[in-house]
Design a protein around this motif. Structure first.
Motif, PDB file in Angstrom:
ATOM      1  N   SER A 138       0.818  -1.213   0.000  1.00 41.36           N
ATOM      2  CA  SER A 138       0.000   0.000   0.000  1.00 41.36           C
ATOM      3  C   SER A 138       0.853   1.266   0.000  1.00 41.36           C
ATOM      4  CB  SER A 138      -0.937   0.002   1.210  1.00 41.36           C
ATOM      5  OG  SER A 138      -0.197   0.119   2.418  1.00 41.36           O
ATOM      6  N   ASP A 139       2.115   1.155   0.387  1.00 41.24           N
ATOM      7  CA  ASP A 139       3.012   2.320   0.343  1.00 41.24           C
ATOM      8  C   ASP A 139       3.214   2.833  -1.083  1.00 41.24           C
ATOM      9  OD1 ASP A 139       3.297   2.256   3.050  1.00 41.24           O
ATOM     10  OD2 ASP A 139       5.304   1.378   3.058  1.00 41.24           O
ATOM     11  N   ALA A 140       2.874   2.021  -2.080  1.00 41.09           N
ATOM     12  CA  ALA A 140       3.015   2.454  -3.470  1.00 41.09           C
ATOM     13  C   ALA A 140       2.116   3.642  -3.789  1.00 41.09           C
ATOM     14  CB  ALA A 140       2.700   1.293  -4.424  1.00 41.09           C
ATOM     15  N   LEU A 141       1.098   3.877  -2.963  1.00 40.21           N
ATOM     16  CA  LEU A 141       0.194   5.012  -3.179  1.00 40.21           C
ATOM     17  C   LEU A 141       0.754   6.323  -2.619  1.00 40.21           C
ATOM     18  CD1 LEU A 141      -3.384   3.617  -2.491  1.00 40.21           C
ATOM     19  CD2 LEU A 141      -2.479   4.491  -4.641  1.00 40.21           C
ATOM     20  N   LEU A 142       1.803   6.257  -1.824  1.00 45.81           N
ATOM     21  CA  LEU A 142       2.318   7.458  -1.168  1.00 45.81           C
ATOM     22  C   LEU A 142       2.771   8.546  -2.144  1.00 45.81           C
ATOM     23  CD1 LEU A 142       4.239   5.975   1.892  1.00 45.81           C
ATOM     24  CD2 LEU A 142       1.990   7.059   1.832  1.00 45.81           C
ATOM     25  N   PRO A 143       3.502   8.214  -3.234  1.00 44.40           N
ATOM     26  CA  PRO A 143       3.894   9.290  -4.158  1.00 44.40           C
ATOM     27  C   PRO A 143       2.706  10.049  -4.734  1.00 44.40           C
ATOM     28  CG  PRO A 143       5.220   7.341  -4.571  1.00 44.40           C
ATOM     29  CD  PRO A 143       4.157   6.938  -3.598  1.00 44.40           C
TER      30      PRO A 143
END
Length: 275
Positions: free
Chosen positions: A188-193
């Motif tokens: 889910s960290d892939a959504l941070l950018p």
């Protein structure tokens, strides 16, 4: 040397070429000196050079192709498919080196195709037309980034925390659910950018669509409206890309050859099954 025109962002001249060369060499030197590669080699430095040169050559070629394709529907659709194919190949090979890489095409196609189709059917984009190229390119690029980040993080977790996957299997979880428990949080960290870009737009950065429309003569309000639409569309596309990538990893459609094999059921589970 003449000053740049008021309606251009950068002058296209020898000074710009020198600046680009210096920046590319600087990035290469930093990657080489600090050995910014997973194995401590100079591979990333070579990739910086290759990426910079490829970008210049590809954009020069694409500029010529777009000028031809935007007035012809078949050529335009062919160019958009080429963009998708390159993105799928790039994402897949970044995630895994084995033959399962082609599954990475799914998290790119599934979110992007309906959004672009809806924009065309609603009349917000026209085919043929110039606007469909940058909008589709932005969405494909966002899906590419989200797929790569989610896929790599998910597979890293699946490999490094396989003991937890095995423990979940021993408790009766299905293979999919056991992997989801481990990989979903990290992926889910892939959504941070995308989240950070949307939260800080106008305060930290002025994205390309906004600046491009201003340079083209659009009003700041119109440019801001289009940019908000692009950012919200990117959030939707990338969220679905991450969700699909996590699902593919959990179902072992995307995997790495060095991952531990699925353990056989524990003896007590086999015993319970026989009873």
């Amino acid at each position: 040397m003449s000053a740049p025109a008021a309606d251009t962002l950068l002058p296209v001249n020898a000074t710009l070429a020198v600046a680009l060369t210096v920046l590319l060499l600087a990035g290469t030197a930093v990657a080489a000196v600090f050995r910014l590669s997973p194995d401590g080699s100079y591979r990333r430095a070579r990739e910086v050079v290759t990426a910079g040169v490829r970008a210049a050559l590809q954009l020069a070629a694409v500029s010529l192709v777009i000028g031809y394709a935007v007035h012809r529907t078949a050529a335009l659709l062919g160019f958009l498919f080429l963009m998708f194919a390159v993105a799928a190949r790039t994402a897949g090979r970044r995630v895994t080196p084995n033959r399962t890489w082609w599954w990475a095409a799914l998290p790119i196609a599934v979110p992007v195709v309906p959004v672009v189709a809806a924009l065309v059917l609603s009349g917000l984009l026209t085919v043929p037309g110039i606007a469909v190229v940058p909008v589709t390119g932005i969405l494909i690029g966002g899906a590419l980034t989200a797929t790569v980040l989610a896929g790599r993080r998910a597979l890293d977790e699946a490999t490094g925390r396989f003991g937890e996957v095995e423990a979940a299997l021993s408790l009766g979880f299905s293979e999919r659910d056991a992997h989801l428990e481990v990989v979903r949080g990290a992926a889910s960290d892939a959504l941070l950018p995308a989240l950070d870009q949307t939260r800080t737009v106008g305060l930290v950065t002025l994205p390309g669509a906004f600046v491009g429309m201003l340079l083209a003569g659009a009003s700041p309000v119109l440019a801001g409206t289009v940019q908000v639409f692009v950012l919200v569309a990117l959030l939707a596309v990338e969220a679905l890309s991450v969700a699909l990538t996590v699902e593919l990893v959990a179902r072992r459609r995307l995997h790495r050859d060095q991952e531990p094999k699925r353990p056989s059921p524990h003896p007590w589970r086999r015993l319970r099954t026989r009873r």
